[in-house]
Design a protein around this motif. Structure first.
Motif, short mmCIF file in Angstrom:
data_model
loop_
_atom_site.label_atom_id
_atom_site.label_comp_id
_atom_site.label_asym_id
_atom_site.label_seq_id
_atom_site.Cartn_x
_atom_site.Cartn_y
_atom_site.Cartn_z
N ARG A 1 -8.06 6.07 0.04
CA ARG A 1 -9.45 5.73 0.35
C ARG A 1 -10.13 5.11 -0.87
O ARG A 1 -10.83 4.09 -0.76
N VAL B 1 0.96 5.61 -1.69
CA VAL B 1 0.53 6.69 -2.59
C VAL B 1 1.72 7.62 -2.75
O VAL B 1 2.45 7.90 -1.77
N VAL C 1 0.85 -1.20 0.00
CA VAL C 1 0.00 0.00 0.00
C VAL C 1 0.88 1.24 0.00
O VAL C 1 1.70 1.43 0.90
N GLY D 1 -7.34 11.55 -1.15
CA GLY D 1 -8.35 10.49 -1.20
C GLY D 1 -7.97 9.29 -2.05
O GLY D 1 -8.82 8.42 -2.31
N SER E 1 2.24 0.17 8.49
CA SER E 1 3.45 0.97 8.69
C SER E 1 3.22 2.01 9.78
O SER E 1 4.14 2.39 10.50
N GLU E 2 1.98 2.49 9.87
CA GLU E 2 1.62 3.48 10.89
C GLU E 2 0.25 3.09 11.46
O GLU E 2 -0.63 2.65 10.72
N ARG F 1 -3.02 12.70 0.52
CA ARG F 1 -4.14 13.37 1.18
C ARG F 1 -5.12 13.99 0.18
O ARG F 1 -5.63 15.08 0.35
#
Ligand SMILES: CC(C)(COP(=O)(O)OP(=O)(O)OC[C@H]1O[C@@H](n2cnc3c(N)ncnc32)[C@H](O)[C@@H]1OP(=O)(O)O)[C@@H](O)C(=O)NCCC(=O)NCCS
Length: 407
Positions: free
Chosen positions: A105, A94, A92, A102, A128-129, A100
């Motif tokens: 999402r 981006v 995963v 979307g 990861s977080e 930020r």
């Protein structure tokens, strides 16, 4: 209870599509940028063994890949021993230039719609977080306890029998014997993930980049288990990399052998459970020092009746649960009748619930790792105290869950 129904607002220039085999180098480039590493050609070939493009979605902007999500197929063990097919969400990221807006999402929504369409009961991931995945319905399902054992002072209790049976084996032999031992371990360990041949090949390829500055793998084998480890000579440390035991005798014998490694000061184990038996095997339990405790695997229930019917419970239970799932709308009211020998969970739209539970909390309870009482105190489960107590006893497993494979 928390609310989270933010809409998907994807910028118009961005499209989502399924990955193709030819995407792999671009995916690795994008992944490397997000996680701060460069993949060599050799590493890329290794990744190809696990890469099924049909299981990967990408977000594209002007021909560039700017977002990725993928999954690996696993079977995962539930308390009681049943195994369910699960998607292990992975890769995963981006692009830093596109965050930020979307994109994650949108990728998550599309990917999880496909999981539901495929009839998958549960999806899993490692994060990861910690702040990212609750909004998508994931709850912490297994924990990693990192512990250092002071080898010279870690002596097994005198009454613990020394049954022997441990041999040192090379990687080729371990590759032959470990899958069966691992299957036997997984069958009795809630949260355990299956490993197919490709996973074994990748994990035991033992490339330089997998070693973190320590030696290549050493292995100890027992008829009912194995342990793989590396030696960090500078730090005089033995790093336990992988361990699977199908009997307590094997567990004890392998730990006894690890603790006999002369010239090693510290045995470092990163994936112990919160109340790992090794500390109780020692004459001085304080020699197992916890140096960290982290979330391990997260679980997201996709099909409430399927997962709750498949697991077993510590006590008899007959409850109507109201499951809240703002992200996927897979919640609602369900009647769960279950116990140590079997369970049945069915939709019960008209029935009055005795407990309301967030789908994240259901993920945390799934493998028996979390305590329903703590979830209730945190506002993720609402019920009368007597119901909370009953749920706590029913959902707790005999064994702390462990997933065993990082993905
Ligand atoms: C984590 C990451 C994939 C998020 O992608 P993104 O496209 O920026 O996320 P979105 O814009 O779709 O955000 C969705 C929601 O998650 C939140 N969010 C995203 N990343 C977050 C983070 N790191 N911490 C906390 N919240 C985060 C957003 O605020 C947003 O919240 P909302 O739904 O309440 O509005 C991206 O930051 C990234 O690639 N990070 C580095 C690699 C990584 O950590 N990947 C995850 C591997 S497990």
């Amino acid at each position: 209870m928390p609310h989270n129904d933010a809409p998907t607002l994807l910028p118009p220039s961005i499209t989502l599509r399924r990955a193709t085999p030819a995407d792999l180098p671009a995916l690795a480039e994008a992944d490397g940028r997000a996680f701060g590493q460069h993949y060599s050609d050799e590493h890329l070939e290794e990744i190809r063994r696990l890469f099924d493009p049909d299981r990967f979605l990408v977000a594209v902007d002007a021909g560039e890949i700017v977002g990725i999500t993928g999954s690996y197929p696993f079977d995962v063990t539930l308390p009681g021993g049943a195994a369910l097919p699960a998607a292990g969400v992975t890769w995963v990221s981006v692009a830093v230039t596109h965050r930020r807006r979307g994109i994650l999402r949108a990728l998550m929504a599309e990917q999880h719609r496909a999981f539901v369409a495929d009839g998958l009961p549960v999806s899993l991931l490692t994060a990861s977080e910690g702040a990212i995945y609750g909004r998508f319905g994931y709850g912490v399902a297994t924990e990693h306890r990192e512990a250092e054992v002071t080898r010279r002072r870690a002596v097994l209790r005198r009454d613990v029998p020394d049954t022997g049976g441990v041999r040192q084996v090379g990687t080729a032999e371990l590759r032959r014997i470990a899958p069966e031992l691992h299957r036997r371990w997984a069958a009795q360990t809630p949260g355990a993930l299956s490993r197919d041949d490709a996973w074994w090949d990748v994990l035991l390829a033992d490339h330089e980049w997998q070693r973190g500055g320590a030696t290549a793998l050493f292995h100890l084998a027992h008829p009912d288990g194995y342990v793989s480890y590396r030696i960090d000579r500078g730090a005089q440390t033995c790093r336990v990399v992988d361990m699977a035991t199908a009997t307590d005798e094997a567990y004890t014998a392998l730990w006894r052998t690890l603790l006999a490694l002369d010239l090693v000061e510290t045995v470092l184990a990163r994936s112990l459970t919160p109340a790992e038996p090794v500390q109780f095997l020692l004459a001085d339990p304080r020699q197992v020092r916890t140096v960290g405790q982290y979330d391990g695997m997260w679980a997201r229930v996709l099909d409430v009746p399927a997962v709750l019917s498949a697991r077993r419970y510590g006590t008899e239970l007959d409850v109507v649960l109201d499951v809240r799932d703002p992200f996927l709308d897979r919640g609602g009211r369900f009647r769960l009748r279950g116990g140590p020998d079997g369970a049945e969970c069915t939709p019960a739209a008209g029935a009055a619930p005795v407990a309301t539970i967030e789908v994240t909390a259901l993920g945390s309870l799934l493998f028996g790792g979390a305590d329903a009482g703590s979830l209730a105190r945190a506002g993720l489960l609402a019920a009368e105290p007597a119901v909370v107590r009953r749920l706590a006893t029913a959902f707790r497993g005999e064994r702390a869950p462990q997933h065993g494979t990082e993905f």
